[in-house]
Design a protein around this motif. Structure first.
Motif, short mmCIF file in Angstrom:
data_model
loop_
_atom_site.label_atom_id
_atom_site.label_comp_id
_atom_site.label_asym_id
_atom_site.label_seq_id
_atom_site.Cartn_x
_atom_site.Cartn_y
_atom_site.Cartn_z
N GLY A 299 0.81 -1.21 0.00
CA GLY A 299 0.00 0.00 0.00
C GLY A 299 0.84 1.26 0.00
N THR A 300 1.89 1.29 0.84
CA THR A 300 2.77 2.46 0.89
C THR A 300 3.49 2.66 -0.43
OG1 THR A 300 3.10 2.09 3.27
CG2 THR A 300 4.67 3.54 2.14
N GLY A 301 3.93 1.57 -1.04
CA GLY A 301 4.62 1.67 -2.33
C GLY A 301 3.73 2.24 -3.42
N HIS A 302 2.48 1.77 -3.49
CA HIS A 302 1.55 2.31 -4.47
C HIS A 302 1.29 3.80 -4.21
CE1 HIS A 302 -0.22 -1.92 -5.39
NE2 HIS A 302 0.80 -1.62 -6.18
N HIS A 303 1.16 4.14 -2.95
CA HIS A 303 0.91 5.54 -2.58
C HIS A 303 2.07 6.44 -3.01
CE1 HIS A 303 -0.15 8.57 0.86
NE2 HIS A 303 -0.37 9.08 -0.34
N LEU A 304 3.30 6.02 -2.71
CA LEU A 304 4.47 6.81 -3.08
C LEU A 304 4.64 6.90 -4.59
CD1 LEU A 304 7.05 5.60 -0.39
CD2 LEU A 304 5.82 7.77 -0.45
N ALA A 305 4.30 5.82 -5.30
CA ALA A 305 4.42 5.84 -6.76
C ALA A 305 3.48 6.88 -7.36
CB ALA A 305 4.12 4.45 -7.32
N TRP A 306 2.23 6.89 -6.92
CA TRP A 306 1.27 7.86 -7.46
C TRP A 306 1.60 9.28 -7.00
CZ3 TRP A 306 -1.66 7.19 -11.45
CH2 TRP A 306 -2.09 5.92 -11.79
N THR A 307 2.09 9.41 -5.78
CA THR A 307 2.52 10.73 -5.31
C THR A 307 3.63 11.28 -6.18
OG1 THR A 307 1.90 10.23 -3.01
CG2 THR A 307 3.47 12.02 -3.36
N SER A 308 4.63 10.44 -6.49
CA SER A 308 5.74 10.87 -7.34
C SER A 308 5.24 11.27 -8.72
CB SER A 308 6.77 9.74 -7.46
OG SER A 308 7.25 9.34 -6.20
N SER A 326 8.35 25.43 -3.17
CA SER A 326 6.98 25.06 -3.52
C SER A 326 6.85 23.57 -3.80
CB SER A 326 6.52 25.87 -4.74
OG SER A 326 7.37 25.63 -5.85
N ILE A 327 7.90 22.94 -4.32
CA ILE A 327 7.83 21.51 -4.61
C ILE A 327 7.69 20.72 -3.31
CG2 ILE A 327 9.09 19.55 -5.56
CD1 ILE A 327 10.29 21.36 -7.62
N MET A 328 8.42 21.14 -2.28
CA MET A 328 8.30 20.47 -0.97
C MET A 328 6.89 20.60 -0.42
SD MET A 328 9.57 18.81 1.63
CE MET A 328 11.36 18.89 1.56
N THR A 329 6.35 21.80 -0.47
CA THR A 329 4.99 22.02 0.02
C THR A 329 3.98 21.21 -0.78
OG1 THR A 329 5.61 24.27 0.66
CG2 THR A 329 3.26 23.78 0.55
N ALA A 330 4.11 21.22 -2.10
CA ALA A 330 3.19 20.46 -2.96
C ALA A 330 3.28 18.98 -2.68
CB ALA A 330 3.49 20.75 -4.43
N THR A 331 4.49 18.46 -2.46
CA THR A 331 4.66 17.03 -2.20
C THR A 331 3.93 16.61 -0.93
OG1 THR A 331 6.82 17.05 -3.30
CG2 THR A 331 6.36 15.21 -1.81
N ILE A 332 4.03 17.42 0.11
CA ILE A 332 3.38 17.09 1.38
C ILE A 332 1.87 17.00 1.19
CG2 ILE A 332 2.88 17.94 3.70
CD1 ILE A 332 5.70 19.15 3.70
N PHE A 333 1.28 17.97 0.51
CA PHE A 333 -0.17 17.98 0.39
C PHE A 333 -0.66 16.95 -0.63
CE2 PHE A 333 0.40 22.09 2.47
CZ PHE A 333 -0.61 22.03 3.41
N ILE A 334 0.11 16.70 -1.68
CA ILE A 334 -0.28 15.64 -2.62
C ILE A 334 -0.22 14.29 -1.93
CG2 ILE A 334 0.43 14.42 -4.73
CD1 ILE A 334 1.23 17.10 -5.90
N TYR A 335 0.83 14.07 -1.13
CA TYR A 335 0.91 12.82 -0.37
C TYR A 335 -0.29 12.67 0.56
CZ TYR A 335 2.49 9.41 3.08
OH TYR A 335 2.56 8.32 3.92
N ALA A 336 -0.63 13.75 1.26
CA ALA A 336 -1.75 13.67 2.20
C ALA A 336 -3.08 13.42 1.49
CB ALA A 336 -1.83 14.96 3.03
N VAL A 409 -4.31 12.46 6.51
CA VAL A 409 -3.73 11.17 6.12
C VAL A 409 -4.47 10.02 6.78
CG1 VAL A 409 -1.66 9.74 6.18
CG2 VAL A 409 -1.47 12.18 5.68
N LEU A 410 -4.63 10.08 8.09
CA LEU A 410 -5.25 8.97 8.81
C LEU A 410 -6.71 8.75 8.40
CD1 LEU A 410 -4.58 6.86 10.96
CD2 LEU A 410 -5.40 8.45 12.70
N PRO A 411 -7.56 9.78 8.33
CA PRO A 411 -8.94 9.53 7.89
C PRO A 411 -9.04 9.00 6.46
CG PRO A 411 -8.78 11.65 8.99
CD PRO A 411 -7.39 11.17 8.77
N LEU A 412 -8.24 9.53 5.54
CA LEU A 412 -8.30 9.06 4.16
C LEU A 412 -7.80 7.62 4.05
CD1 LEU A 412 -7.21 12.17 2.07
CD2 LEU A 412 -9.50 11.22 2.37
N THR A 413 -6.77 7.29 4.83
CA THR A 413 -6.29 5.90 4.84
C THR A 413 -7.36 4.96 5.38
OG1 THR A 413 -4.03 6.71 5.21
CG2 THR A 413 -4.42 4.37 5.57
#
Length: 592
Positions: A299-308, A326-336, A409-413
């Motif tokens: 699950g984590t691998g699929h999540h990181l792949a789509w986030t990337s 901005s890339i760091m900020t965008a990565t955090i929110f896209i991951y979440a 993150v927790l509610p969506l998971t």
């Protein structure tokens, strides 16, 4: 501005008036990048630090620089800026749009104490440089200079600012330090004048091209980069052709042999060739060892792949590399915001193999990657605090990240896990699992899973090797990585290579009657991460001049996180391809 129906005319008029006033009053600032004549241009002081250790940064005024007249204020930081150690402070240097200045004092004459001289001497001896941001444009300059023969260090006391402008917009900014003053530690005190000068030049360059001077097109767009892409594409064509040949030749031969065996009577069947992947049909869908951890990894691998994937697309279309952090900020929110992917993948994977403790697997999936990042970051943060570096993450930022994890993150998971176990958690295996595990026969050494895993990571690593070099040079040196189109192409290539290599490796292993394919399929191309880390050690020793505990911990800690992400991404993609392959071939076989 969109106005909902049902609002009164009075409210609408008030909003329109406020919008008009805002437009009138805020006509020029560094957010709109438009200035009026003689409007203040703020010089934001960001950090100082050793040139060889890019991550080791300190607040600008930790060096006893002269502060200009006026109120020195901190600029509001974004989440990404706080994580990257950016703390912008108004330097107090007075610059007006379009107004050139001769040599002008930054402040009144400054008496440097022996401790100030010692601090500056240390900074110059270790090749410290400073960074400003002017109208969101980064500018750099050295703190001082050192004579290589006499080892005499001198402090630059003058800064010459050069600007190019087109109309009411700043196109480029540059600072050139000068007027070195020798620093002698034995001096009781040293009187210096910190001064600056400003030059404005008109240009016909367009505003959209203002960041081109920071880009090294000769480095990123050279023939080696193009050759690497072409070589990787050829590798994909070769591997897909090989997999297709395996399907057409070997699997058809296997299907024909098994169909022939199915038509024999019991006596003739006993005399037949009893070997191959069909013989393990009663064990191939047996749950993997430690299914909860395995599901969390998938699950984590699929999540990181789509986030990337989404971050690369966001950066390509938004040109976000031009904006600070901005890339760091965008990565955090896209991951979440994509956390449902990890819950769905792990929940369905766990439920398919009979798992019932879905709450635990949900928490494990939601917490595994954030906890890994938190552990490494905490170690680095402790060192940063010890060094009083600006890279130390503020407590408020930590609380903000914790809030994002708890509230997004927790509610969506949780939602993803529930959907995964209910919608895709039904075991739809073409073969039933035998109650007693079949013994795994001995095999030749090169058919052992450990050998297959070690060899499986070579081809994916070869397909990303050149891109890894460019990424390392960008992140750990002073290059701006902007060829995200290349990055997206390489990302897609390595996904195809991973799927192809894992399918071939899985067929090779199950054909030796070894049904332990789950973890093997994840580790086969996941082993690419080990090769990347070995290369990282070589890069650190041969390609950089980094030194000290601070930079070493940041380098190897963050590289370890990146390699873990590579393992999870390639491992989950490989398992997905292997799972589809296994399901397909066993559905096409007549079972006894």
């Amino acid at each position: 501005m969109l106005v909902r129906k049902g609002w009164t005319t009075k409210v609408f008029s008030s909003l329109a008036l406020l919008a008009t006033l805002a437009t009138t009053l805020v006509t020029a600032d560094e957010h709109s990048h438009k200035y009026t004549e003689l409007e203040e241009v703020v010089v934001w002081a960001n950090s100082v630090g050793p040139f060889s250790n890019r991550q080791e940064t300190y607040e600008y005024f930790q060096l006893p620089y002269c502060k200009g007249e006026g109120k020195v204020e901190h600029r509001h930081e974004t989440l990404g800026e706080a994580l990257l150690g950016m703390e912008l402070v108004n330097s107090g240097i007075s610059i007006r749009f379009g107004q050139s200045k001769a040599v002008t004092p930054i402040c009144s004459r400054r008496l440097l104490t022996p401790q100030d001289v010692k601090t500056f001497s240390y900074a110059v001896a270790h090749d410290y440089w400073f960074q400003y941001f002017i109208d969101d444009l980064p500018v750099w300059g050295m703190v001082g200079t050192r004579d290589k023969e006499t080892e005499q260090v001198s402090l630059y006391t003058h800064q010459n600012f050069e600007f190019e402008y087109n109309g009411d917009q700043i196109i480029s900014a540059k600072v050139t330090p000068g007027q070195p003053v020798p620093l002698i530690s034995s001096q009781a005190g040293l009187n210096v004048d910190f001064t600056y000068s400003v030059i404005w030049k008109s240009t016909d360059k367009e505003f959209k091209s203002r960041f081109e001077r920071y880009l090294d097109s000769d480095f990123f767009e050279n023939k080696i980069h193009w050759f690497s892409i072409f070589n990787s594409l050829m590798m994909v064509l070769f591997l897909t052709g090989f997999v297709s040949a395996m399907w057409i030749r070997h699997l058809r031969r296997d299907f024909a042999r098994y169909d022939k065996e199915a038509g024999l009577n019991d006596f003739d069947h006993d005399l037949g060739d009893d070997y191959g992947w069909k013989q393990i049909h009663g064990d191939v869908f047996r749950p993997p060892v430690n299914p909860m951890t395995f599901a969390a990894f998938v699950g984590t691998g699929h999540h990181l792949a789509w986030t990337s994937f989404f971050v690369i697309l966001y950066t390509i279309f938004g040109q976000e590399w031009t904006e600070r952090a901005s890339i760091m900020t965008a990565t955090i929110f896209i991951y979440a915001l994509t956390s449902m992917i990890s819950g769905y993948s792990s929940g369905s994977q766990y439920a398919q193999y009979g798992g019932r403790d879905w709450v635990r697997v949900m928490f494990l999936t939601a917490a595994f990657w954030p906890a890994s990042v938190a552990i490494v970051t905490s170690l680095n943060n402790t060192i940063a605090i010890y060094y009083t570096s600006s890279r130390a993450i503020p407590f408020g930022t930590v609380m903000a990240l914790l809030f994002i994890w708890l509230c997004i993150v927790l509610p969506l998971t949780l939602v993803g896990t529930i959907l995964g176990k209910n919608w895709a958690g039904k075991a739809d295996f073409p073969c039933r699992v035998h109650p007693i595990p079949r013994p795994i026969p001995e095999k030749i050494w090169y058919a052992e899973p450990i050998v297959v895993i070690a060899l499986g990571g070579i081809l994916p690593f070869a397909s990303i090797f050149i891109e890894i070099y460019f990424l390392f040079t960008s992140f750990w040196s002073y290059k701006v990585y902007y060829v995200y189109g290349f990055g997206l192409l390489v990302f897609c290539i390595v996904m195809l290579v991973t799927a192809s290599v894992t399918v071939v490796s899985t067929y090779f292993v199950i054909n030796t009657e070894d049904y332990r394919w789950h973890w093997m399929s994840m580790a086969t191309c996941g082993s690419t991460a080990a090769y990347v880390y070995i290369y990282a050690v070589y890069y650190f020793m041969q390609k950089t001049k980094m030194y000290g505990l601070f930079q070493t911990s940041f380098y190897f800690g963050n590289t370890a996180l990146a390699c873990m992400a590579i393992f999870l991404i390639l491992g989950s993609v490989g398992h997905y391809a292997a799972n589809k392959f296994i399901m397909r071939i066993y559905r096409n076989v007549k079972l006894d």
